[in-house]
Motif scaffolding. Structure first.
Motif, PDB file in Angstrom:
ATOM      1  N   ARG A 163      13.221  36.402  91.572  1.00  0.00           N
ATOM      2  CA  ARG A 163      12.667  35.330  92.741  1.00  0.00           C
ATOM      3  C   ARG A 163      11.275  35.760  92.598  1.00  0.00           C
ATOM      4  O   ARG A 163      10.467  34.378  93.253  1.00  0.00           O
ATOM      5  CB  ARG A 163      13.848  35.194  94.210  1.00  0.00           C
ATOM      6  N   MET A 164      10.875  36.931  93.028  1.00  0.00           N
ATOM      7  CA  MET A 164       9.553  37.494  93.234  1.00  0.00           C
ATOM      8  C   MET A 164       8.790  37.225  92.384  1.00  0.00           C
ATOM      9  O   MET A 164       7.467  37.825  92.663  1.00  0.00           O
ATOM     10  CB  MET A 164       9.379  38.361  94.370  1.00  0.00           C
ATOM     11  N   LEU A 165       9.066  37.322  91.039  1.00  0.00           N
ATOM     12  CA  LEU A 165       8.103  37.175  90.234  1.00  0.00           C
ATOM     13  C   LEU A 165       7.263  36.517  89.833  1.00  0.00           C
ATOM     14  O   LEU A 165       6.892  35.259  90.821  1.00  0.00           O
ATOM     15  CB  LEU A 165       8.675  36.787  88.804  1.00  0.00           C
ATOM     16  N   GLY A 166       5.353  36.091  90.196  1.00  0.00           N
ATOM     17  CA  GLY A 166       4.750  35.742  90.247  1.00  0.00           C
ATOM     18  C   GLY A 166       4.193  35.589  91.571  1.00  0.00           C
ATOM     19  O   GLY A 166       2.598  35.241  91.883  1.00  0.00           O
ATOM     20  N   LEU A 167       5.148  36.304  92.148  1.00  0.00           N
ATOM     21  CA  LEU A 167       4.893  36.576  93.718  1.00  0.00           C
ATOM     22  C   LEU A 167       4.136  37.492  94.540  1.00  0.00           C
ATOM     23  O   LEU A 167       3.038  37.877  95.197  1.00  0.00           O
ATOM     24  CB  LEU A 167       5.303  36.027  95.138  1.00  0.00           C
ATOM     25  N   VAL A 168       4.846  38.602  93.334  1.00  0.00           N
ATOM     26  CA  VAL A 168       3.875  40.149  93.835  1.00  0.00           C
ATOM     27  C   VAL A 168       3.551  40.510  92.788  1.00  0.00           C
ATOM     28  O   VAL A 168       4.929  40.791  91.984  1.00  0.00           O
ATOM     29  CB  VAL A 168       5.149  40.793  94.794  1.00  0.00           C
ATOM     30  N   PRO A 169       2.665  40.927  91.838  1.00  0.00           N
ATOM     31  CA  PRO A 169       1.887  41.256  90.765  1.00  0.00           C
ATOM     32  C   PRO A 169       2.846  42.710  90.901  1.00  0.00           C
ATOM     33  O   PRO A 169       3.340  43.871  91.910  1.00  0.00           O
ATOM     34  CB  PRO A 169       1.005  41.900  91.074  1.00  0.00           C
ATOM     35  N   ASP A 170       3.452  43.274  89.921  1.00  0.00           N
ATOM     36  CA  ASP A 170       4.177  44.056  88.622  1.00  0.00           C
ATOM     37  C   ASP A 170       5.593  44.691  89.248  1.00  0.00           C
ATOM     38  O   ASP A 170       5.934  45.020  89.815  1.00  0.00           O
ATOM     39  CB  ASP A 170       3.096  45.399  88.993  1.00  0.00           C
ATOM     40  N   ILE A 171       5.772  42.995  90.205  1.00  0.00           N
ATOM     41  CA  ILE A 171       7.511  43.354  91.422  1.00  0.00           C
ATOM     42  C   ILE A 171       8.750  44.397  90.378  1.00  0.00           C
ATOM     43  O   ILE A 171       8.649  44.014  89.695  1.00  0.00           O
ATOM     44  CB  ILE A 171       7.512  42.603  92.182  1.00  0.00           C
ATOM     45  N   HIS A 303       0.155  39.162  97.106  1.00  0.00           N
ATOM     46  CA  HIS A 303       0.094  38.537  95.813  1.00  0.00           C
ATOM     47  C   HIS A 303      -1.546  39.214  95.141  1.00  0.00           C
ATOM     48  O   HIS A 303      -2.038  39.302  94.401  1.00  0.00           O
ATOM     49  CB  HIS A 303      -0.173  37.706  96.191  1.00  0.00           C
ATOM     50  N   TRP A 304      -2.393  39.604  96.641  1.00  0.00           N
ATOM     51  CA  TRP A 304      -3.946  40.429  96.767  1.00  0.00           C
ATOM     52  C   TRP A 304      -4.050  41.912  96.829  1.00  0.00           C
ATOM     53  O   TRP A 304      -5.041  42.162  97.060  1.00  0.00           O
ATOM     54  CB  TRP A 304      -4.838  39.731  97.624  1.00  0.00           C
ATOM     55  N   ASP A 305      -2.774  42.030  97.374  1.00  0.00           N
ATOM     56  CA  ASP A 305      -2.903  43.343  97.611  1.00  0.00           C
ATOM     57  C   ASP A 305      -2.945  44.339  96.373  1.00  0.00           C
ATOM     58  O   ASP A 305      -1.873  45.336  95.422  1.00  0.00           O
ATOM     59  CB  ASP A 305      -1.079  44.076  97.528  1.00  0.00           C
ATOM     60  N   GLN A 306      -3.456  45.297  96.609  1.00  0.00           N
ATOM     61  CA  GLN A 306      -4.393  46.056  95.696  1.00  0.00           C
ATOM     62  C   GLN A 306      -4.399  47.609  95.674  1.00  0.00           C
ATOM     63  O   GLN A 306      -4.268  48.508  94.458  1.00  0.00           O
ATOM     64  CB  GLN A 306      -6.296  46.119  95.325  1.00  0.00           C
ATOM     65  N   LYS A 307      -3.914  47.738  97.099  1.00  0.00           N
ATOM     66  CA  LYS A 307      -3.470  49.255  97.338  1.00  0.00           C
ATOM     67  C   LYS A 307      -2.045  50.054  98.570  1.00  0.00           C
ATOM     68  O   LYS A 307      -2.001  51.144  99.148  1.00  0.00           O
ATOM     69  CB  LYS A 307      -4.812  49.290  98.630  1.00  0.00           C
ATOM     70  N   GLY A 308      -1.844  48.830  98.339  1.00  0.00           N
ATOM     71  CA  GLY A 308      -0.127  48.748  98.414  1.00  0.00           C
ATOM     72  C   GLY A 308      -0.234  49.220 100.485  1.00  0.00           C
ATOM     73  O   GLY A 308       0.353  49.387 100.683  1.00  0.00           O
ATOM     74  N   LEU A 309      -0.815  48.121 100.833  1.00  0.00           N
ATOM     75  CA  LEU A 309      -1.336  48.221 102.280  1.00  0.00           C
ATOM     76  C   LEU A 309      -0.498  47.006 102.351  1.00  0.00           C
ATOM     77  O   LEU A 309       0.206  46.472 103.780  1.00  0.00           O
ATOM     78  CB  LEU A 309      -2.797  47.952 102.787  1.00  0.00           C
ATOM     79  N   VAL A 310      -0.228  45.808 101.771  1.00  0.00           N
ATOM     80  CA  VAL A 310       0.744  45.193 102.407  1.00  0.00           C
ATOM     81  C   VAL A 310       2.233  44.817 101.864  1.00  0.00           C
ATOM     82  O   VAL A 310       3.505  45.355 101.059  1.00  0.00           O
ATOM     83  CB  VAL A 310       0.578  43.423 101.801  1.00  0.00           C
ATOM     84  N   ILE A 311       2.913  45.054 103.501  1.00  0.00           N
ATOM     85  CA  ILE A 311       5.039  45.272 103.620  1.00  0.00           C
ATOM     86  C   ILE A 311       5.346  43.689 103.288  1.00  0.00           C
ATOM     87  O   ILE A 311       4.708  43.530 104.935  1.00  0.00           O
ATOM     88  CB  ILE A 311       4.967  46.008 104.931  1.00  0.00           C
ATOM     89  N   THR A 312       6.001  43.401 102.974  1.00  0.00           N
ATOM     90  CA  THR A 312       6.307  41.934 103.079  1.00  0.00           C
ATOM     91  C   THR A 312       7.937  41.479 103.063  1.00  0.00           C
ATOM     92  O   THR A 312       8.369  42.492 103.240  1.00  0.00           O
ATOM     93  CB  THR A 312       6.506  41.426 101.723  1.00  0.00           C
TER      94      THR A 312
END
Lengths: 476, 476
Positions: A163-171, A303-312
């Motif tokens: 379900r999160m494909l496309g929402l979270v890159p490389d999930i 979506h824009w998280d490059q550094k693994g700093l976003v916790i959803t």
């Protein structure tokens, strides 16, 4: 000429009424001139004039080379609520006793539930969920009585990952941990990123549950300047980060509670860039995102998280079954490991049975079918409640229709007192939430939050009228 | 004379065999001499001689004016495991990587589950629980999809309060908060009573989940001298409290994990008195108490609590349905309020559906009927596994049969390595838990824990034999 004048005005009125009823929604594209011409057998000019009329009314807007769209936030003649642009300072969380009674009253079935936090059971897919539950045989029961792994059942994590494909890159599945609802996801994310005494930046106003949690964890709160329409003001955030030692941000970028604010993509991107620059993690609570009234599910900060700093963090509590207590957290790297270990220590695993029922519900493709209908109902409720407020509340009240969620954030005239209104409303059998519950500042004393969690009905309309009278009576 | 000699020896052997099979259990009273005389048509002297014979074998004991009782902990010819009498010092919790694999392996259904932490599904009332679940109609579903109040459903709290009458003096519904399993109860109780860096005193060895949780919360651990039979040594506790600043104790007075230790009433009373004197709260994890093999459910520390310092945590996970994630905490005063607020912040409420199913199960009086059968099965499993260990393990191994719970704590000869045994057993398709997982000290390198969570069977017996061979092979 008169006929044509009548025709385009009639067409404009028809479309206006579809907009007012919620059949056409903010962000929706109107049919192209040619298609409508063919469909209605009118001249191109008549259709064009109708669209111009709607544009003049402020209901639609032309976008170059794309056509006409329903304008956002312009369905009412009311101005949007205002907000404080000046950043606050870090504060200890002190909450008035009212916050406790607010929660109790929001669950009280004897009140008109304008203070409710969850959808009316009538809107939920009760029959379908019951059918899945009754389909459980004694043979299927053995694994349902056991623990799942503490990160959650693999089947459900697969479904959520998909379900999160496309929402979270490389999930990947391993990025997803199932929790006991979104609140546990947020609580564990806070435990994983803070120590007692740290400063946590939140929207102002923010979910009172967040404030209660920060208080219990001994964390300080820093309220950020937040636009009721478009969320955290990035310039304000930058200033706050310059002047304060913020350890983590806890935000709801999509249909924020209590305001319904939706951050635009560009603002989200900018926010993530600022936090990346400062190396500050952000916990995003995405619990209302699926309740979007426009066509598209809004994007995640992740979506824009490059550094693994976003916790959803999210759950099904606001769209499907609050009592199931199944949520999830998406995180990466060390912080993800830390959250998984905390999850194991705190509650071992989420309830197995609900994970099974939800997996089944998702596997049958039932969620999206149900959500399409649900969104239409909730939008209708929100819009009609807003109209009723516009009708009933005194001059100087401010309100905008959110693009998702199920809440209305109302600024009362400055002489009014939201907490007094809350108490007087209770006496009339109506629950609401006073603005003061959502902040440690004194900015929101004349604000209230109304929930639109039940189908709009005569009792709801009467309750809104009563609220309007109660506000007016405060001026006497 | 020969006939009589034969008769009393035959009678003694029959009774011994009933004891060995678990039909008569530690603490059980033997029939009075006169009753057995009448029943069997033997002379009073024959019966008396048989009882004396059993007493000489160390299996029964005479109690003045009460009769003969099955002796506790004397069913095997093995000595009890030993323990360290010298208190340790407070330590940061460092755990070997093995602890993580232990949990995963304990859930792996492809291994002979001597490392399991929960009962085999075959032992659970699957049909009954399924029947309750399938009895849920769409009409009943609406409230089951909603949140309960965060302190839990009133119906279930009433049932639990009723169940604790006589165990907790003056218990009221308001003292009981429903949690997501016992682990959440313990975690919230720790959050409510400690700050990062505080010292928490636990039994040595202790549940590895406690050690993981203390690590994640940044707490220091102080391992207390603990007798494998009778639990925390109160003199040791007094010394520890004199020499260290202990913030809270976290104990399992009833059938401790991993040792199965049961504190006597007098020792519990003394422990509570010591902690009251020092004004130190104690969290008691009571999760195994209902799995008593003797007639009586053992008492809670809370029985002697005069100052509201005892926080009692439990759940149905070890006796009924681990995957339900419904536990509870019993506390008083400020700490109870704090726990309730934390509960609301952490996971809002426990899952509604399981609270309903458990309420129903309790309302039908099904729990006690089920527990009577379950206890007999588990005692049988424990006893037979212990016999198999006695048969298979090398000289110098030590073991005692606990009076409840479902675990065996085994001291291997000092030259053996429990962690090596754990790894070699995995290769043979057997899970166990090495002693090292239960402590931050190096005292338990030659100990292991075996779980008796499945009916004793040929594969289990074969696995015990394999373990014995693996231990022996370490000496070569």
């Amino acid at each position: 000429m008169e006929t044509q004048s009548f025709l385009y005005k009639q067409l404009a009125a028809d479309i206006e009424s579809q907009i007012r009823r919620g059949e056409l929604r903010p962000g929706d594209k109107l049919p192209s001139l040619r298609i409508l011409q063919d469909k209605l057998g009118m001249s191109l000019n008549t259709v064009y004039q109708a669209y111009m009329e709607l544009e003049a009314m402020g209901l639609v807007e032309a976008q170059a080379k794309s056509g006409f769209f329903i304008k956002k936030n312009r369905l009412l003649n009311m101005a949007a609520p205002r907000f404080a642009r000046k950043p606050d300072r870090p504060r200890k969380v002190r909450l008035s006793d009212i916050t406790n009674t607010v929660v109790a009253n929001s669950l009280n079935p004897d009140l008109v539930p304008l203070g409710a936090s969850t959808l009316s059971p009538d809107l939920l897919p009760q029959k379908h969920l019951t059918r899945i539950m009754r389909g459980i045989t004694p043979e299927m029961m053995a694994p349902l009585l056991q623990y799942t792994p503490s990160e959650g059942s693999l089947e459900l994590r697969r479904k959520l990952t998909f379900r999160m494909l496309g929402l979270v890159p490389d999930i990947r599945e391993r990025d997803v941990t199932i929790t006991n609802g979104c609140s546990e996801a947020v609580a564990l994310a806070l435990l994983a990123t803070t120590d007692r005494g740290d400063v946590v930046a939140v929207e102002s106003p923010t979910h009172f549950g967040f404030l209660q949690l920060l208080r219990e964890l001994g964390l300080l709160v820093m309220e950020l300047p937040t636009d009721p329409l478009s969320g955290v003001v990035t310039e304000g955030l930058s200033q706050v980060l310059r002047d304060n030692k913020v350890r983590v941000c806890l935000l709801m970028p999509n249909f924020q509670n209590p305001m319904g604010a939706l951050m635009t993509d560009s603002r989200k991107e900018e926010l993530v860039a600022i936090l990346h620059e400062a190396n500050i993690p952000v916990i995003e609570d995405d619990i209302y995102a699926e309740m979007h009234f426009g066509k598209k599910r809004p994007r995640l900060l992740k979506h824009w998280d490059q550094k693994g700093l976003v916790i959803t963090c999210s759950s099904f509590s606001k769209i499907l079954a609050p009592g199931f207590r199944v949520g999830w957290v998406v995180a990466n790297g060390d912080v993800a490991d830390r959250i998984r270990r905390l999850k194991a220590g705190f509650s071992m695993a989420a309830p197995t049975l609900q994970q099974h029922v939800l997996t089944q519900f998702l596997a049958e493709g039932a969620l999206d079918r149900y959500l399409r209908l649900l969104r239409a109902s909730v939008y209708n409720q929100v819009l009609k409640t807003a109209m009723a407020v516009q009708h009933a509340f005194p001059e100087g009240s401010r309100l905008s229709v959110p693009e998702g969620g199920n809440m209305l954030w109302i600024e009362l005239p400055s002489w009014a007192d939201g907490t007094r209104l809350y108490q007087e409303a209770l006496e009339k059998g109506i629950s609401i939430v006073p603005g003061a519950a959502f902040s440690t500042t004194d900015h929101f004393g004349h604000y209230i939050r109304l929930s639109c969690t039940s189908p709009f009905s005569e009792p709801v309309e009467a309750a809104v009228n009563t609220l309007g009278e109660l506000v007016r009576s405060q001026q006497l």
